[in-house]
Design a protein around this motif. Structure first.
Motif, PDB file in Angstrom:
ATOM      1  N   ASN A  27      17.979  46.902   9.543  1.00  0.00           N
ATOM      2  CA  ASN A  27      19.159  47.579   9.783  1.00  0.00           C
ATOM      3  C   ASN A  27      18.713  48.931   9.170  1.00  0.00           C
ATOM      4  OD1 ASN A  27      21.871  47.494   9.597  1.00  0.00           O
ATOM      5  ND2 ASN A  27      22.053  47.204   7.574  1.00  0.00           N
ATOM      6  N   PHE A  29      19.154  52.978   9.681  1.00  0.00           N
ATOM      7  CA  PHE A  29      20.052  54.040  10.265  1.00  0.00           C
ATOM      8  C   PHE A  29      19.201  55.219  10.770  1.00  0.00           C
ATOM      9  CE2 PHE A  29      23.474  56.531  11.083  1.00  0.00           C
ATOM     10  CZ  PHE A  29      23.590  57.722  10.523  1.00  0.00           C
ATOM     11  N   SER A 102      21.699  51.418   7.480  1.00  0.00           N
ATOM     12  CA  SER A 102      23.014  51.614   7.986  1.00  0.00           C
ATOM     13  C   SER A 102      24.087  51.362   6.966  1.00  0.00           C
ATOM     14  CB  SER A 102      23.589  50.447   9.166  1.00  0.00           C
ATOM     15  OG  SER A 102      22.592  50.735  10.153  1.00  0.00           O
TER      16      SER A 102
END
Length: 120
Positions: A27, A29, A102
């Motif tokens: 996950n 970002f 994220s």
């Protein structure tokens, strides 16, 4: 939430070359830095090379001129090309990636390690 998988280690004769790879997934970002560390038996883990985003690469003195770190941001991969290997390069090599997940939290993750053995 972040997984790092290294590959490319092995046994090589002195003077030979190896290319280590590390793939980051999860996950993520953004990635701030990607780097390689190593730990020889009985010794502390040490920095080998690191690529901070937007800043010059950093190499430990013993790696300068022999090792080259590179990264593929699209694939979220970091590589370490190691040439002119010496027996003293024998160690477990770990990749380390730092960035943001994220949703905002920062992360700082280590791979499981890949063993490099250089025979004389």
């Amino acid at each position: 939430q972040v997984q790092l998988v290294e590959s490319g280690g092995g046994l090589v004769q002195a003077g030979g070359s190896l290319r280590l790879s590390c793939a980051a997934s999860g996950n993520i970002f953004s990635i701030d830095s990607m780097g390689w560390y190593r730990q020889a038996p009985g010794k502390q883990r040490e920095l080998v090379a690191i690529m901070p985003s937007g800043r010059p690469n950093i190499y430990t003195d013993s790696a300068k001129g022999r090792f080259t770190i590179s990264r593929d941001n699209a694939k979220r991969m970091v590589y370490l090309q190691m040439n002119s290997l010496k027996p003293e390069d024998t160690a477990e090599y770990f990749c380390k990636v730092a960035g943001r997940l994220s949703g905002g939290p920062s992360f700082d993750s280590w791979g499981q390690g890949t063993l490099v053995t250089v025979s004389s």
